[in-house]
Design a protein around this motif. Structure first.
Motif, PDB file in Angstrom:
ATOM      1  N   THR A 141     126.538 102.775  53.866  1.00 14.15           N
ATOM      2  CA  THR A 141     127.819 103.267  54.370  1.00 14.15           C
ATOM      3  C   THR A 141     127.946 104.755  54.101  1.00 14.15           C
ATOM      4  N   HIS A 157     133.688 106.207  56.329  1.00 17.22           N
ATOM      5  CA  HIS A 157     134.311 104.917  56.053  1.00 17.22           C
ATOM      6  C   HIS A 157     135.828 105.080  55.937  1.00 17.22           C
ATOM      7  N   ASN A 180     126.252  98.778  51.459  1.00 20.26           N
ATOM      8  CA  ASN A 180     127.405  98.174  52.134  1.00 20.26           C
ATOM      9  C   ASN A 180     128.191  97.241  51.222  1.00 20.26           C
ATOM     10  N   GLN A 204     131.422  98.544  49.508  1.00 20.24           N
ATOM     11  CA  GLN A 204     132.572  99.041  50.278  1.00 20.24           C
ATOM     12  C   GLN A 204     133.906  98.657  49.648  1.00 20.24           C
TER      13      GLN A 204
END
Length: 254
Positions: free
Chosen positions: A183, A188, A222, A225
């Motif tokens: 990410t 994001h 990821n 996150q």
């Protein structure tokens, strides 16, 4: 927890420009540097409460990385375990019980993309290195990755289409890295925010006019996150042609 990344364009130079004041003001858990441009013994830093790790290029006054951290790692790795890529001091990896922190200074493809073939060889090797780590634990990768990923990430995308840092090949390599399970933390949180840059040329009053590029990143696995809180670009901090960037997270040790 707070992580900072900054290409200082010479640690000895930025020390003369209030680096220590900035360091103390930001008070990060991890403070990662790129382009330190120094050799062992050239700088003695008094940073109470911080462990210090440096990776020096064989070539004097060139490249180099460092990490200053409040948290002693289980292990420190310098480079990516490939001799052809490990003589320029570009990577430091700190291992913790359930994650890795990596600082990286990606090779620049240079004018007329003369170093692009090497850059692409590096990209493939570095992606393999990071992905191998990610099979074991979560990864937080930061640094000057020397690519503006999308048109929103630089001021003049049309005139720079074939420039180093915005070639199709470099952008695709970055896309491939993200697609492998990572990410871009700033995007994001701020997928559409324009005019947010981390590097400006010293020419043509680029910083005064905010004609910059976003080429400094925090890239995370990821699966982290949900633990990310915010990502920031400190474009009010001077001392280098880059500015510091920040990642704020929940407690990574919990």
């Amino acid at each position: 927890m707070k992580l900072i990344s900054w290409n200082v364009n010479g640690l000895r130079a930025v020390l003369k420009k209030d680096f220590l004041a900035t360091f103390n003001q930001l008070e990060a858990d991890w403070f990662c540097l790129q382009e330190t441009k120094m050799q062992a013994g050239q700088v003695e830093l008094d940073l109470p409460g911080y462990y210090q790790y440096f990776n020096y290029a064989e070539k004097k006054g060139y490249s180099g990385t460092a990490i200053f951290t409040k948290h002693e790692p289980l292990q420190v790795t310098y480079g990516i375990n490939q001799p052809e890529h490990d003589h320029e001091g570009r990577v430091i990896t700190l291992e913790y019980p359930n994650f890795y922190v990596i600082t990286c200074y990606t090779p620049n493809s240079q004018g007329e993309l003369k170093r692009l073939p090497y850059r692409l060889t590096w990209e493939a090797a570095f992606k393999d290195y990071v992905n191998q780590l990610a099979t074991q634990k979560a990864v937080i990768l930061c640094g000057d990755l020397n690519v503006a990923h999308e048109a929103i990430d630089l001021k003049n995308d049309r005139t720079n289409h074939h420039s180093a840092g915005f070639s199709d090949e470099e952008r695709q390599a970055f896309s491939t890295l993200l697609a492998s399970g990572f990410t871009d933390s700033f995007r994001h949180f701020y997928p559409d925010q324009a005019d947010s840059y981390s590097w400006w040329s010293y020419r043509f009053h680029a910083r005064d006019n905010n004609a910059g590029w976003r080429i400094d990143y925090f890239i995370t696995s990821n699966n982290l996150q949900s633990r990310l809180i915010d990502a920031k670009i400190h474009n009010d901090i001077f001392g280098s042609d880059h500015c510091p960037i920040e990642l704020d997270t929940q407690d990574l040790f919990a």
